[in-house]
Design a protein around this motif. Structure first.
Motif, PDB file in Angstrom:
ATOM      1  N   ASP A  38       0.825  -1.213   0.000  1.00 12.97           N
ATOM      2  CA  ASP A  38       0.000   0.000   0.000  1.00 12.97           C
ATOM      3  C   ASP A  38       0.859   1.262   0.000  1.00 12.97           C
ATOM      4  N   ASP A  39       2.089   1.154  -0.490  1.00 11.33           N
ATOM      5  CA  ASP A  39       2.977   2.316  -0.649  1.00 11.33           C
ATOM      6  C   ASP A  39       3.264   3.024   0.673  1.00 11.33           C
ATOM      7  N   GLY A  40       3.519   2.247   1.729  1.00  6.10           N
ATOM      8  CA  GLY A  40       3.716   2.832   3.048  1.00  6.10           C
ATOM      9  C   GLY A  40       4.844   3.840   3.127  1.00  6.10           C
ATOM     10  N   VAL A  41       5.971   3.561   2.476  1.00  2.17           N
ATOM     11  CA  VAL A  41       7.093   4.508   2.512  1.00  2.17           C
ATOM     12  C   VAL A  41       6.715   5.793   1.788  1.00  2.17           C
ATOM     13  N   ALA A  42       6.153   5.665   0.610  1.00  2.00           N
ATOM     14  CA  ALA A  42       5.763   6.845  -0.170  1.00  2.00           C
ATOM     15  C   ALA A  42       4.741   7.679   0.597  1.00  2.00           C
TER      16      ALA A  42
END
Length: 275
Positions: free
Chosen positions: A262-266
């Motif tokens: 779920d694109d946690g870093v972004a």
């Protein structure tokens, strides 16, 4: 949805001067790909981004092919520090032949089904026993001809695998077997333990890199998901666990973001830098 905890509201202002991120289970998704959102965010972040990974040097290729430009990398859990712009290994910390011989003997004596492999030549080559599962075809990967070949040269990492043990129990067992002779950690969901020279961790590698760049620990935000990330998360001024992180990682992190899928870093970087 992201589960931000323990450090106030998401998006609060931080004075980060460097982003340090693990790759597998963190920056890339379960298909080992960077999402377009993550690629865009990495290009927009106004501070350096450094990869801090258990991967060997040769495994950076599949990630760098997806990026507009390669990123500096701390590989093999801190043993190898690489500058992609000059194609130069800046620092290497290896297990000596003497330590390898000692550790391999201990593991073979204590773990009946152990299978062993080594990362050599700064992680550009991989040597393994015939019992090691061959999951890919690569000319840089080969089976050893004799048991002594496994300890014939210094290695940036020794890998030990059990086909029967529980992953966490196997890490605990190997750590007890090694004592203070070497560092043991894991990043795999299987019973695969990664062994480095004493003092070699992601934290030590990142600290060396940051000192070289004039950046303090308090100015670093770090992302991770597995036990080999724990030293780095403990060292960094601000630590973020992925939503899919191992419970031990979530326990030490300042915050938790969304999963890697779920694109946690972004998501976290967008909020932190108002992107």
């Amino acid at each position: 949805m992201a589960d931000f905890t323990r450090a106030g509201e998401p998006g609060q202002k931080h004075d980060f001067r460097l982003v340090a991120t693990d790759i597998d289970g963190t920056l890339i998704n379960s298909e080992r790909l960077l999402s377009q959102r993550t690629i865009s965010v990495l290009g927009a972040v106004p501070v350096p981004v450094v990869l801090v990974t258990g991967r060997p040097l040769r495994w950076l290729e599949q990630l760098n092919e997806q990026l507009p430009a390669p990123l500096p990398a701390i590989c093999a859990n801190g043993a190898v520090i690489y500058d992609p712009h000059t194609d130069e290994v800046l620092r290497t910390e290896t297990l000596s032949r003497e330590v390898l011989v000692d550790v391999v003997r201990r593991l073979r004596d204590a773990v009946p089904d152990v299978s062993l492999a080594v990362e050599v030549e700064d992680g550009r080559s991989f040597l393994h026993e015939s019992t090691w599962p061959r999951l890919w075809v690569d000319q840089r990967v080969r089976v050893i001809a004799t048991p002594d070949e496994l300890t014939s040269v210094p290695a940036v990492k020794l890998l030990a695998r059990s086909m029967t043990a529980d992953p966490d129990d196997f890490l605990e067992l190997v750590s007890k077997i090694l004592g203070d002779t070497a560092e043991a950690t894991r990043s795999s969901s299987s019973a695969l333990v990664e062994i480095s020279a004493t003092g070699v961790t992601k934290a030590a590698g990142l600290a060396w890199f940051c000192e070289r760049e004039g950046i303090d620990a308090e100015q670093v935000v770090a992302f991770g998901d597995m036990p080999n990330d724990i030293p780095m998360l403990a060292w960094a001024g601000h630590s973020v666990a992925m939503g899919n992180a191992h419970p031990a990682v979530r326990a030490v992190a300042d915050e938790c973001t969304a999963t890697n899928n779920d694109d946690g870093v972004a998501l976290y970087l967008e909020k932190s830098f108002n992107l």
